[in-house]
Design a protein around this motif. Structure first.
Motif, mmCIF file in Angstrom:
data_model
loop_
_atom_site.group_PDB
_atom_site.id
_atom_site.type_symbol
_atom_site.label_atom_id
_atom_site.label_comp_id
_atom_site.label_asym_id
_atom_site.label_seq_id
_atom_site.Cartn_x
_atom_site.Cartn_y
_atom_site.Cartn_z
ATOM 1 N N GLY A 336 9.438 -35.558 2.591
ATOM 2 C CA GLY A 336 9.609 -35.101 1.215
ATOM 3 C C GLY A 336 10.622 -34.000 1.031
ATOM 4 O O GLY A 336 10.768 -33.478 -0.078
ATOM 5 N N PHE A 337 11.357 -33.629 2.095
ATOM 6 C CA PHE A 337 12.380 -32.586 2.019
ATOM 7 C C PHE A 337 13.742 -33.157 2.416
ATOM 8 O O PHE A 337 13.826 -34.110 3.187
ATOM 9 N N LEU A 338 14.806 -32.541 1.882
ATOM 10 C CA LEU A 338 16.151 -32.767 2.393
ATOM 11 C C LEU A 338 16.446 -31.612 3.341
ATOM 12 O O LEU A 338 16.388 -30.449 2.946
ATOM 13 N N GLU A 339 16.751 -31.920 4.611
ATOM 14 C CA GLU A 339 16.956 -30.884 5.613
ATOM 15 C C GLU A 339 18.444 -30.736 5.909
ATOM 16 O O GLU A 339 19.122 -31.710 6.262
ATOM 17 N N VAL A 340 18.947 -29.522 5.761
ATOM 18 C CA VAL A 340 20.357 -29.212 5.965
ATOM 19 C C VAL A 340 20.472 -28.261 7.144
ATOM 20 O O VAL A 340 19.819 -27.214 7.165
ATOM 21 N N PHE A 341 21.324 -28.612 8.128
ATOM 22 C CA PHE A 341 21.456 -27.816 9.343
ATOM 23 C C PHE A 341 22.831 -27.158 9.457
ATOM 24 O O PHE A 341 22.945 -26.000 9.845
ATOM 25 N N ASN A 342 23.862 -27.908 9.158
ATOM 26 C CA ASN A 342 25.228 -27.461 9.429
ATOM 27 C C ASN A 342 25.818 -26.753 8.224
ATOM 28 O O ASN A 342 25.637 -27.180 7.076
ATOM 29 N N VAL A 343 26.552 -25.673 8.480
ATOM 30 C CA VAL A 343 27.175 -24.929 7.382
ATOM 31 C C VAL A 343 28.218 -25.768 6.666
ATOM 32 O O VAL A 343 28.504 -25.565 5.484
ATOM 33 N N LEU A 344 28.776 -26.770 7.362
ATOM 34 C CA LEU A 344 29.778 -27.645 6.757
ATOM 35 C C LEU A 344 29.164 -28.738 5.891
ATOM 36 O O LEU A 344 29.886 -29.494 5.246
ATOM 37 N N SER A 345 27.827 -28.813 5.885
ATOM 38 C CA SER A 345 27.157 -29.859 5.102
ATOM 39 C C SER A 345 27.090 -29.530 3.616
ATOM 40 O O SER A 345 26.736 -30.385 2.804
ATOM 41 N N VAL A 346 27.383 -28.291 3.246
ATOM 42 C CA VAL A 346 27.330 -27.878 1.838
ATOM 43 C C VAL A 346 28.713 -27.402 1.417
ATOM 44 O O VAL A 346 29.320 -26.562 2.092
ATOM 45 N N SER A 347 29.223 -27.948 0.326
ATOM 46 C CA SER A 347 30.563 -27.581 -0.136
ATOM 47 C C SER A 347 30.553 -27.350 -1.640
ATOM 48 O O SER A 347 29.695 -27.869 -2.369
ATOM 49 N N ASP A 348 31.519 -26.550 -2.087
ATOM 50 C CA ASP A 348 31.674 -26.303 -3.514
ATOM 51 C C ASP A 348 32.348 -27.500 -4.177
ATOM 52 O O ASP A 348 33.064 -28.264 -3.530
ATOM 53 N N VAL A 349 32.099 -27.656 -5.462
ATOM 54 C CA VAL A 349 32.773 -28.692 -6.232
ATOM 55 C C VAL A 349 33.653 -28.012 -7.271
ATOM 56 O O VAL A 349 33.730 -26.783 -7.343
ATOM 57 N N ASN A 350 34.320 -28.820 -8.061
ATOM 58 C CA ASN A 350 35.192 -28.282 -9.105
ATOM 59 C C ASN A 350 34.410 -27.314 -9.991
ATOM 60 O O ASN A 350 33.338 -27.660 -10.507
ATOM 61 N N PRO A 351 34.913 -26.105 -10.175
ATOM 62 C CA PRO A 351 34.185 -25.124 -10.994
ATOM 63 C C PRO A 351 33.897 -25.612 -12.407
ATOM 64 O O PRO A 351 32.949 -25.144 -13.046
ATOM 65 N N GLU A 352 34.700 -26.547 -12.890
ATOM 66 C CA GLU A 352 34.489 -27.070 -14.238
ATOM 67 C C GLU A 352 33.422 -28.171 -14.284
ATOM 68 O O GLU A 352 33.058 -28.631 -15.358
ATOM 69 N N ARG A 353 32.967 -28.581 -13.124
ATOM 70 C CA ARG A 353 31.947 -29.640 -13.061
ATOM 71 C C ARG A 353 30.626 -29.123 -13.633
ATOM 72 O O ARG A 353 30.077 -28.134 -13.185
ATOM 73 N N LYS A 354 30.140 -29.805 -14.648
ATOM 74 C CA LYS A 354 28.887 -29.431 -15.273
ATOM 75 C C LYS A 354 27.906 -30.596 -15.157
ATOM 76 O O LYS A 354 28.304 -31.757 -15.187
ATOM 77 N N MET A 355 26.641 -30.277 -15.002
ATOM 78 C CA MET A 355 25.598 -31.297 -14.932
ATOM 79 C C MET A 355 24.643 -31.106 -16.101
ATOM 80 O O MET A 355 24.122 -30.001 -16.316
ATOM 81 N N GLU A 356 24.458 -32.179 -16.865
ATOM 82 C CA GLU A 356 23.568 -32.130 -18.020
ATOM 83 C C GLU A 356 22.153 -32.478 -17.554
ATOM 84 O O GLU A 356 21.782 -33.647 -17.459
ATOM 85 N N ILE A 357 21.376 -31.461 -17.247
ATOM 86 C CA ILE A 357 20.010 -31.652 -16.779
ATOM 87 C C ILE A 357 19.046 -31.214 -17.876
ATOM 88 O O ILE A 357 19.152 -30.105 -18.405
ATOM 89 N N SER A 358 18.124 -32.091 -18.220
ATOM 90 C CA SER A 358 17.208 -31.809 -19.329
ATOM 91 C C SER A 358 16.274 -30.652 -18.995
ATOM 92 O O SER A 358 15.940 -30.410 -17.833
ATOM 93 N N LYS A 359 15.861 -29.961 -20.045
ATOM 94 C CA LYS A 359 14.932 -28.843 -19.861
ATOM 95 C C LYS A 359 13.600 -29.324 -19.299
ATOM 96 O O LYS A 359 12.966 -28.639 -18.491
#
Length: 467
Positions: A336-359
């Motif tokens: 039930g978890f996503l497990e992240v080990f490597n520092v290279l596994s997480v990266s930034d995306v375009n700063p203008e990228r927005k996600m419309e997530i409902s309240k």
């Protein structure tokens, strides 16, 4: 077969892993194999291999070891060796199991050849040479003609009681070439006469005003008995009916996706990338007895799902900032978890990228489950939430908290110096992250595990203690 895979783990895997890496693997397997701190210290390679064989039967145990070694730089090259050894065993087992099947197929094929009579496989030469075979062929052709007549009586559009659209008429069937005959008509002409006879019969019956056609039949193309119909034109693609208007199909709006009630799950290694927005993250904490391993928990979401994340590299804490959109790659889905080990596994995306997530989705991702709901969940479920401490009981190395809400009460068992040394008293609010739901006697209980996190909010003093 399972023993072959255990040999791979021991002889091709653990035998080539140093103690440091092996201890790391035991720690990563702690939840899957239910290893407490004492078991992690005492269990050797053979015991761990035995547990893996039971927990992950067949090739799955080798797959699990491959996933783990790929995340450890010192031994990641070992993954290729393990994968090749697994393929050898799979190939060997496949070859062993294929022989009886092939033999049965050969026996069935030879039996079919010996019992077939008057079939087309005898060829035209055999039919001409033997009078008996010619007689059988004649009967066969006669039966085919009778079968064709029966099938014609069931053709859509040729019966008053049929409700099948003419758009589903069969394509031109493959008919055998006509043989010389004293009769002046060929088989296709016979078929045409039969078809026209059917059509005339329909026209005669429908001329009676007492006979009413169904709505589907009333839309069929009109048929005139005076027109000349050939079988070739009859079996061509029929005229399509005009589309019927439906209020349900034309005005129906796309259905909105419902908000998930639980965190989404993924299993095994995932390449990604998966773009998510960070909703919240805990502070980093040390989770092993040696004090050398750190991690933190996080909750992230897409537009339609939310996930619980374990991050085993605290340098990534600067990436997991609430409301920030990031991309996660090369992670493992487990329990039930996503497990992240490597520092290279997480990266930034375009700063203008927005996600419309409902309240509503954000509220559900951050919500505390009701205790009455937890009593209905399956053992082994991992729970996050903020609960009011009703009672506190201390027994040697264990602390038992009784948590309470407006739906019921539940016991929380906390084990290990890291968690039992936290100052939490009755009336405080206890934030639990990664606590496992278990059965104890005839009741449910939340238990701490190696990756559990606790945060205490002092209600009276309005101060906070973290671990």
């Amino acid at each position: 077969m399972g023993n072959d895979y255990k040999k791979i783990i021991l002889l091709k895997g653990f035998q080539h892993i140093n103690d440091k890496c092996f201890n790391m693997i035991k720690s990563l397997l702690a939840e899957d194999l239910k290893l407490n701190s004492k078991m992690q210290d005492e269990y050797d390679r053979v015991k761990i291999a035995n547990l893996m064989e039971v927990k992950f039967p067949g090739p799955a145990c080798v797959n699990k070891l491959i996933e783990l070694v790929k995340e450890i730089d010192e031994i990641k090259d070992l993954a290729k060796t393990l994968r090749n050894e697994k393929l050898k065993v799979l190939k060997k087992n496949k070859e062993k199991g294929a022989t009886p099947v092939q033999k049965r197929k050969q026996d069935k094929s030879s039996l079919g050849q010996s019992t077939s009579t008057a079939s087309e496989s005898l060829g035209p030469e055999s039919v001409k040479d033997t009078p008996v075979k010619k007689k059988k062929t004649t009967k066969t052709n006669e039966s085919k003609r009778m079968k064709l007549t029966e099938e014609q009586s069931q053709l859509p559009g040729l019966s008053v009681t049929s409700t099948t659209s003419t758009a589903r008429l069969p394509k031109t069937p493959q008919m055998p070439p006509p043989k010389p005959s004293s009769s002046s008509s060929t088989k296709k002409e016979e078929t045409a006469r039969l078809s026209i006879g059917k059509i005339e019969d329909i026209t005669t019956r429908t001329a009676d005003p007492r006979m009413k056609l169904s709505p589907e039949q009333s839309k069929l193309p009109e048929i005139s008995t005076g027109s000349k119909i050939t079988i070739a034109s009859y079996f061509q693609t029929p005229q399509k009916l005009p589309p019927t208007t439906s209020s349900s199909s034309s005005t129906k709006k796309p259905r909105l996706k419902s908000v998930p009630k639980e965190a989404s799950r993924e299993e095994g290694f995932q390449r990604g990338p998966k773009e998510v927005m960070v909703l919240k993250a805990t502070e980093p904490f040390t989770y092993d007895v040696t004090g050398s391993k750190e991690m933190f928990h996080a909750t992230v979401a897409t537009e339609s799902q939310f996930f619980q994340v374990k991050v085993y590299n605290v340098a990534l804490k600067e990436k997991f900032i609430p409301n920030k959109v990031i991309a996660i790659s090369d992670y493992i889905g487990r329990n039930g978890f996503l497990e992240v080990f490597n520092v290279l596994s997480v990266s930034d995306v375009n700063p203008e990228r927005k996600m419309e997530i409902s309240k509503s989705l954000i509220q559900k991702a951050k919500a505390t489950p009701k205790i009455s709901h937890l009593h209905l969940q399956d053992p082994g479920t991992f729970v996050n939430g903020v609960f009011l401490v009703h009672k506190k009981l201390v027994y040697n190395e264990f602390i038992y908290y009784v948590i309470q809400d407006d739906t019921g009460v539940m016991e929380v068992m906390v084990y290990g110096q890291r968690l039992t040394s936290i100052n939490c008293e009755e009336g405080d609010r206890l934030t639990l992250v990664c606590f496992e739901l278990a059965n104890t006697g005839n009741k449910r209980q939340l238990r701490s595990v190696i990756h559990s996190f606790i945060k205490v909010t002092k209600v009276k003093q309005r101060t906070t203690t973290q671990s």
